[in-house]
Write an enzyme that holds these catalytic residues in place. Structure first.
Site, mmCIF file in Angstrom:
data_model
loop_
_atom_site.group_PDB
_atom_site.id
_atom_site.type_symbol
_atom_site.label_atom_id
_atom_site.label_comp_id
_atom_site.label_asym_id
_atom_site.label_seq_id
_atom_site.Cartn_x
_atom_site.Cartn_y
_atom_site.Cartn_z
ATOM 1 C CG ASP A 11 -1.817 1.246 1.278
ATOM 2 O OD1 ASP A 11 -2.521 1.482 0.273
ATOM 3 O OD2 ASP A 11 -1.826 1.986 2.285
ATOM 4 C CB SER A 12 0.178 4.770 -0.863
ATOM 5 O OG SER A 12 -0.958 4.907 -0.029
ATOM 6 C CB CYS A 74 -3.042 0.667 -2.525
ATOM 7 S SG CYS A 74 -3.016 2.413 -2.910
ATOM 8 C CD GLU A 159 -0.749 7.794 5.337
ATOM 9 O OE1 GLU A 159 0.426 8.148 5.271
ATOM 10 O OE2 GLU A 159 -1.117 6.612 5.122
ATOM 11 C CB CYS A 193 -9.653 4.811 0.253
ATOM 12 S SG CYS A 193 -8.046 5.282 0.919
ATOM 13 C CG HIS A 195 -5.349 5.274 4.251
ATOM 14 N ND1 HIS A 195 -4.758 4.662 3.174
ATOM 15 C CD2 HIS A 195 -4.341 5.892 4.916
ATOM 16 C CE1 HIS A 195 -3.464 4.907 3.193
ATOM 17 N NE2 HIS A 195 -3.182 5.649 4.232
HETATM 18 N N1 DGL Z 1 -5.010 3.458 0.827
HETATM 19 C C1 DGL Z 1 -4.963 3.860 -0.499
HETATM 20 C C2 DGL Z 1 -6.179 3.511 -1.317
HETATM 21 O O1 DGL Z 1 -6.771 2.509 -1.055
HETATM 22 C C3 DGL Z 1 -4.331 5.121 -0.947
HETATM 23 C C4 DGL Z 1 -4.328 6.306 -0.194
HETATM 24 C C5 DGL Z 1 -3.362 7.328 -0.731
HETATM 25 O O2 DGL Z 1 -2.170 7.074 -0.701
HETATM 26 O O3 DGL Z 1 -3.848 8.389 -1.175
HETATM 27 O O4 DGL Z 1 -6.554 4.166 -2.249
#
Ligand code: DGL
Length: 274
Positions: A11-12, A74, A159, A193, A195
């Site tokens: 993931d990012s 991600c 974050e 997402c 997150h």
């Molecule tokens: N968690 C990530 C997603 O599912 C990316 C969030 C990001 O780095 O902007 O899209």
């Protein structure tokens, strides 16, 4: 290489840990390497080319650690990088390795969660503008209408550990209200997402009780389980020692602190150097 490959989860940043948690619960016997590209996250507003370049660099790094199978946990990377990696890079450079994303497994089942056939999809600007969800869902559930909402402030809030603070309320109401205004028939919202599950306590406060909130962890875990059953040639290459290793391109102490929030347990990450 026999029976020695960990499963790579990418993931990012921290978000993929929500998917990792479900996968490791469902399939605890395998070895896993988690990689968060925290030094270069968030990916949500980066261009297609940048997300592709960063994602492929991280996938190649996971390959160098011995991974034969990598999950892009991600949505942004799945939307912007997965197709190129699957169609161009793997056949040319790594014909026996596999990279899977989170969008298709979600699209395959999402129609089962809506009675009204109207779903809302909330994601980063990159995921939403790629239109990957309406396109993929259209293949499996053409009768379902997809309403999209980009939520560019949510990942920075998470974050920075501000997702449960009062400051988060403004952006949670803003984006959920904007989405629900798109159709009164929405009865299911996908958090597209990885997150966003951390914002669930806030989001549910602002949602009518008739609207279901859907996350991807269990969907992706079920889909991986199914994939491994259908691909014994890959399954037989995977190590089964129940080992977990965590890497970040960012600061290790910060990663450990945030990862504990995402996973509900303390971990000890290592620095990944690209
Ligand atoms: N968690 C990530 C997603 O599912 C990316 C969030 C990001 O780095 O902007 O899209």
């Amino acid at each position: 290489m026999n029976n020695s490959a960990p499963i790579g989860i990418f993931d990012s940043g921290f978000g993929g840990l929500t998917v990792f948690k479900s996968i490791a619960q469902k399939l605890p016997e395998y070895d896993y390497i988690y990689l968060g590209d925290n030094a270069r996250s968030p990916y949500g507003d980066h261009s297609f080319e940048t997300v592709y370049q960063y994602t492929f660099e991280c996938v190649e790094w996971l390959f160098k650690q011995g991974c034969e199978l990598v999950i892009l946990a991600c949505n942004t990377a799945s939307a912007k990088a997965l197709r190129n990696i699957q169609q161009l890079d793997l056949p040319k450079k790594y014909p026996n390795r596999r990279v899977l994303g989170v969008i298709r497994p979600t699209a395959e089942v999402i129609g089962n969660f809506t009675d009204q056939k109207h779903i809302g999809v909330m994601g980063t600007r990159g995921t939403i503008t790629s239109n990957s969800y309406p396109i993929e869902i259209g293949h499996f559930f053409p009768e379902v209408k997809v309403h999209q909402q980009s939520c560019p402030m949510w990942v920075p809030l998470i974050e920075n550990g501000e997702h449960l603070g009062v400051g988060a309320d403004y952006f949670v109401t803003k984006y959920t209200t904007e989405l629900l205004q798109k159709s009164e028939h929405i009865d299911c919202i996908l958090l597209a997402c990885t997150h966003y599950p951390l914002l669930i306590p806030k989001i549910t406060k602002f949602l009518p009780s008739t609207v279901k909130l859907l996350t991807q962890g269990d969907i992706v875990a079920d889909s991986l389980d199914d994939y491994l059953k259908r691909h014994p040639e890959m399954e037989s290459k995977l190590a089964k020692n129940n080992q977990r290793r965590f890497y970040t391109s960012g600061d290790v102490a910060t990663f450990d602190q945030h990862a504990a929030v995402f996973l509900g347990e303390q971990i000890s990450a290592q620095k990944m150097g690209l």
